[in-house]
Design an enzyme around this catalytic site. Structure first.
Site: not given
Ligand code: NOJ
Length: 559
Positions: A21, A23, A25, A29, A98, A199, A256, A330-331
């Site tokens: 971050d 700024n 908040d 960013d 993405d 995605d 993906e 990130h998942d």
């Molecule tokens: C896969 C993404 O990596 C995930 O973070 C997202 O929630 C779902 N696709 C839906 O876009």
């Protein structure tokens, strides 16, 4: 095999909300990213994959896009983005954006128009159906719990959403929609980006008639994947996208693809078929899930299964397609907590896991904080969690089904997506140096011991080890292009393999346990006078032919 820059690259994924971050908040960013580009340069990565930064109401942290050509206010402006791209390119770092086009946000202008009337020119941009006997058009379950259909009063019909109800699925059967997507891709490519991560791109072609999912247990809703994963027109759509857009640029693409196997992986990535460069597959991410259950039902990893799965992909793609290599994104939960030991052997096991992955054939992806050995988090209360998938699952199981909340919290501790989304730990000051304000999600309390500043100072840190792995890839073609052979297939603790390229041979030996298994080179295998290329141990005992392994040891020999 054709040599290309993206086969020789290492990619670093940035999840902007949690990166840095600038700024105050509390939300990461674009200026924050710019301020850390020298750090990435120092690490040595070639490409950044940036998770979505487009305008979004953030029901799913940017994976619900309301304007594909605007930057989210919280992240900055298009001018910031332009500056970021320029600063990346000035450092020799490429940028992959993405592309989220299985669905948009319900706040996208297309959807606002689409839902107004059955005659709207945008109606067919989405997937609308009348109800069946006063209920949903079929029994598909959404990835984030409940039905995959949402009723809309204005026209008395339902729309399909494979994810949250604020993520309506786009209708790829409609050529106008496809052209809009291609135009939008060109918009970003013409701005100079270097590729796309796509995605859930293998979900875009749904089976005609949208048939019900098998539902032997008679639940209200059931996973319908078989009717939309790798659907009937998927290859046609991707070839069209390639012809219309991708073939006109020198870019990299990664799709993906949940539910893809190596045979399909080849169809998607064989360069002669002109679709994509590589796929993210999930087989190895599903190995700690109980059979027949969803991801929240965890079982311990069986190393033999992991070896079998990764080797199948290594052999399957060889000379035909191309692999992407990852432990984290990130998942996913943090790999050191998942397949390593995030206690006593955190540093050792993080290095071992990195060695195993980076010595395989394919393009490696590093997820922010992985290079620091960041771990999973255990928040006491569900209130501290932010992820829609986690929160919906909690509601369904604890509030609706009255399941034991402690058990559900345990699922979250091991599999929740927020494990990967706590802010990057930059230093040991307040909020780990991520923000001067209140972070949108709390920092992992272990930031005093685990942070970038410290890792950069320490000679033997995980950070420096990753730096070394990246450097070695640049100096040894065998790491990029070499063939792959698994050895000691049946060993329950050791994962070892041989790579070979134009006379250069490499032997990677990794111990996936806290025990001391004995490594013995199988008879008949020749490695004349190999040298140690890399190890996570300082004092190496024994020879490449036989030695007792230390807990989580990794060593790589080269001839
Ligand atoms: C896969 C993404 O990596 C995930 O973070 C997202 O929630 C779902 N696709 C839906 O876009």
């Amino acid at each position: 095999m054709e040599k290309t820059w993206w086969k020789e690259s290492v990619v670093y994924q940035i999840y902007p909300r949690s990166f840095k971050d600038s700024n105050g908040d509390g939300i990461g960013d674009i200026q924050g990213i710019i301020s850390k580009l020298d750090y990435l340069k120092e690490l040595g990565i070639d490409v950044v994959w940036l998770s979505p930064v487009y305008e979004s109401p953030n029901d799913d942290n940017g994976y619900d896009i309301s304007d594909y050509r605007k930057i989210m206010d919280e992240f900055g402006t298009m001018a910031d983005w332009d500056e970021m791209l320029e600063e990346m390119h000035a450092r020799g770092i490429r940028l992959v954006m993405d592309l989220v086009v299985n669905h948009s946000s319900d706040e996208h202008a297309w959807f606002a128009e689409s839902r107004k009337s059955k005659d709207s020119q945008y109606r067919d941009y989405y997937i609308w159906r009348p109800g069946k006997d006063g209920k949903e058009p079929n029994n598909w379950e959404a990835a984030f719990s409940g039905s995959a259909w949402q009723y809309d009063e204005a026209t008395d019909e339902y729309f399909l959403h494979l994810f949250s109800k604020k993520q309506p699925d786009l209708n790829w059967e409609n050529p106008e929609l496809r052209n809009e997507v291609y135009d939008m891709m060109k918009f970003w490519l013409d701005k100079g980006i270097d590729g796309f991560r796509m995605d859930v791109i293998n979900f875009i072609s749904k089976e005609e008639g949208l048939p019900d999912a098998d539902n032997p247990e008679g639940k209200p809703f059931a996973p319908g994947g078989k009717h939309f994963m790798n659907g009937p027109r998927i290859h046609e759509f991707l070839q069209e996208m390639n012809r219309e857009v991708l073939s006109h640029y020198d870019v990299m693409t990664v799709g993906e693809m949940p539910g893809v196997n190596p045979e399909e992986g080849i169809l998607y990535t064989d360069s002669e078929r002109k679709e994509l460069n590589m796929v993210f597959q999930f087989e190895h991410m599903d190995l700690d899930t109980q059979t027949g259950k969803n991801k929240w039902h965890v079982k311990p990893l069986d190393l033999k299964e992991l070896k079998h799965s990764l080797s199948r992909w290594q052999k399957g793609m060889e000379g035909k397609g191309w692999n992407s290599l990852y432990w984290n994104n990130h998942d996913q939960p943090r790999v050191v907590s998942r397949f390593g030991d995030d206690g006593k052997y955190r540093v050792k096991s993080a290095k071992m896991l990195a060695t195993c992955l980076h010595m395989m054939q394919g393009t490696p992806y590093i997820y922010q904080g992985e290079e620091l050995g960041m771990t999973n988090v255990r928040f006491d209360s569900i209130q501290q969690y932010k992820d829609i998938e986690t929160l919906n699952m909690y509601k369904e199981r604890v509030i609706q089904n009255k399941e034991d909340s402690a058990e559900v919290m345990n699922s979250i501790y091991s599999k929740g997506r927020d494990n990967a989304r706590t802010p990057v730990q930059w230093n040991d000051s307040q909020n780990a140096g991520f923000t001067e304000g209140t972070p949108w999600i709390e920092v992992n309390p272990n930031y005093k011991e685990i942070n970038a500043e410290q890792a950069m100072e320490e000679e033997h840190s995980i950070f420096h080890y990753y730096k070394n792995l990246i450097r070695l890839r640049k100096n040894h073609e065998v790491i990029v292009y070499g063939s792959y052979e698994l050895i000691l297939e049946e060993d329950p603790e050791i994962f070892a393999f041989i790579r070979e390229y134009h006379g250069e041979k490499l032997l990677a030996i990794t111990n996936f346990s806290g025990n001391n298994p004995v490594f013995r080179l199988p008879e008949g295998l020749q490695m004349n006078n190999p040298e140690i290329l890399l190890s996570n141990e300082e004092d190496l005992e024994g020879s490449h032919e036989e030695f007792t392994m230390k807990p989580w040891e990794a060593r790589v020999y080269i001839v």
